[in-house]
Design a protein around this motif. Structure first.
Motif, PDB file in Angstrom:
ATOM      1  N   GLY A 156       0.722  -1.172   0.042  1.00  0.00           N
ATOM      2  CA  GLY A 156      -0.070   0.075   0.081  1.00  0.00           C
ATOM      3  C   GLY A 156       0.897   1.265   0.115  1.00  0.00           C
ATOM      4  N   ASP A 157      -0.018   2.362  -0.144  1.00  0.00           N
ATOM      5  CA  ASP A 157       0.846   3.738  -0.310  1.00  0.00           C
ATOM      6  C   ASP A 157       1.556   4.010   1.114  1.00  0.00           C
ATOM      7  OD1 ASP A 157      -0.121   3.993  -2.767  1.00  0.00           O
ATOM      8  OD2 ASP A 157      -1.985   4.894  -2.154  1.00  0.00           O
ATOM      9  N   GLN A 158       1.181   3.793   2.137  1.00  0.00           N
ATOM     10  CA  GLN A 158       1.890   4.111   3.574  1.00  0.00           C
ATOM     11  C   GLN A 158       3.440   3.527   3.520  1.00  0.00           C
ATOM     12  OE1 GLN A 158      -0.037   2.877   7.131  1.00  0.00           O
ATOM     13  NE2 GLN A 158       1.451   4.059   8.412  1.00  0.00           N
ATOM     14  N   GLU A 179       6.276  -4.910  -7.725  1.00  0.00           N
ATOM     15  CA  GLU A 179       5.317  -5.163  -8.389  1.00  0.00           C
ATOM     16  C   GLU A 179       4.231  -6.051  -7.833  1.00  0.00           C
ATOM     17  OE1 GLU A 179       4.527  -8.641 -12.132  1.00  0.00           O
ATOM     18  OE2 GLU A 179       6.564  -7.959 -11.529  1.00  0.00           O
ATOM     19  N   GLY A 180       2.808  -5.594  -8.182  1.00  0.00           N
ATOM     20  CA  GLY A 180       1.747  -6.187  -7.528  1.00  0.00           C
ATOM     21  C   GLY A 180       1.618  -5.947  -6.066  1.00  0.00           C
ATOM     22  N   THR A 181       2.006  -4.590  -5.608  1.00  0.00           N
ATOM     23  CA  THR A 181       2.167  -4.447  -4.084  1.00  0.00           C
ATOM     24  C   THR A 181       0.931  -3.310  -3.757  1.00  0.00           C
ATOM     25  OG1 THR A 181       3.751  -2.739  -4.627  1.00  0.00           O
ATOM     26  CG2 THR A 181       4.235  -4.971  -3.792  1.00  0.00           C
ATOM     27  N   GLY A 182      -0.044  -3.216  -4.433  1.00  0.00           N
ATOM     28  CA  GLY A 182      -1.375  -2.383  -4.035  1.00  0.00           C
ATOM     29  C   GLY A 182      -0.966  -0.964  -3.977  1.00  0.00           C
ATOM     30  N   SER A 187       1.350   6.638  -4.292  1.00  0.00           N
ATOM     31  CA  SER A 187       2.910   6.380  -4.069  1.00  0.00           C
ATOM     32  C   SER A 187       3.943   6.614  -5.306  1.00  0.00           C
ATOM     33  CB  SER A 187       2.841   4.827  -4.100  1.00  0.00           C
ATOM     34  OG  SER A 187       1.954   4.323  -2.862  1.00  0.00           O
ATOM     35  N   ALA A 188       3.087   6.386  -6.455  1.00  0.00           N
ATOM     36  CA  ALA A 188       4.354   6.811  -7.578  1.00  0.00           C
ATOM     37  C   ALA A 188       4.890   8.331  -7.570  1.00  0.00           C
ATOM     38  CB  ALA A 188       3.278   6.401  -9.123  1.00  0.00           C
TER      39      ALA A 188
END
Length: 273
Positions: A156-158, A179-182, A187-188
């Protein structure tokens, strides 16, 4: 030098033979026990005993082994004192926060002792944000880690924000797989700001299978590519000066250039060579 037992069906007796062979070997560089080979506590204990004696293994792959934190606790004393181990794959090993705490001990904050250069922790959903935060701190201060694979964990973003700070602080981390971490565009954007505004050793950032726009992914990729091109140009200039000592340098604008070998391929490829 390579002992692949990936997805093999080994009896307890045969597994014991493998461990005794690894313990006695002086040339074994890669031990691949992926996909459930280390399937119970008895096997964990045998592997731990083998690693206490072995001095040559550089890469240990246990992906898909149901170690849990308890199994890693049995392995950890041998891992922490091993003089050659630089690559460790503990992906899909059912680890939690206690396991992450042990792994952080394998990422020493200075060059006083050897530590991991490549770490894989893919698909360990039992780790909480607290555990990942502790790992981020260890990564930020590690003096040797070059590759970190965290794909297919629900970060996730946190957690991604904490990792961005760790990457900005690290002077060695070159590859980060998320990859594939929600992750989302939030985040980007944080990662983009980090790459754009802070010096970093990062050269590869994998963001596939996240809810991130292609435009943001491309911007990050372009910035990382620019950094790599600048390093290559500096390296060529240093090489040219070394070959021709008569080149005059302007003392008022002299710079110190730190050259590194970089990471062309994974440590797995290096050991296969």
């Amino acid at each position: 030098r390579l002992l692949p037992r990936r997805a093999s069906r080994l009896s307890e007796r045969d597994f014991g033979h493998v461990c005794r062979g690894a313990a006695e070997s002086r040339s074994l560089a890669q031990l691949n026990l992926n996909l459930g080979i280390v399937s119970n506590i008895n096997r964990v204990k045998q592997l731990a005993e083998a690693l206490k004696t072995n001095r040559s293994v550089q890469s240990l792959f246990l992906h898909g082994s149901p170690l849990t934190d308890a199994g890693l606790a049995l392995l950890n004393p041998a891992l922490s004192i091993h003089p050659s181990l630089v690559a460790l794959d503990l992906g899909d090993c059912m680890l939690g926060d206690e396991g992450i705490n042990l792994i952080c001990g394998l990422l020493p904050p200075d060059g006083a002792k050897s530590g991991l250069k490549e770490l894989t922790l893919s698909a360990n959903p039992g780790v909480t944000s607290k555990g990942w935060g502790r790992l981020a701190i260890a990564v930020a201060h590690s003096s040797q880690l070059r590759v970190l694979n965290l794909d297919y964990n629900p970060l996730g973003d946190q957690v991604a924000g904490m990792l961005a700070v760790a990457v900005a602080s690290s002077r060695t981390l070159e590859v980060l797989d998320l990859e594939g971490t929600g992750l989302t565009n939030q985040s980007a954007q944080t990662l983009l700001d980090m790459v754009e505004n802070y010096p970093t050793a990062l050269r590869t950032l994998i963001l596939a299978e996240n809810n991130i726009s292609p435009e943001l992914q491309q911007q990050i990729s372009d910035l990382l590519s620019e950094g790599e091109e600048e390093e290559e140009t500096e390296a060529r200039e240093v090489t040219a000066r070394e070959k021709n000592p008569w080149i005059c340098q302007n003392s008022s604008s002299s710079q110190m250039v730190l050259m590194t070998s970089g990471l062309g391929d994974s440590l797995l490829a290096e050991t296969e060579m």
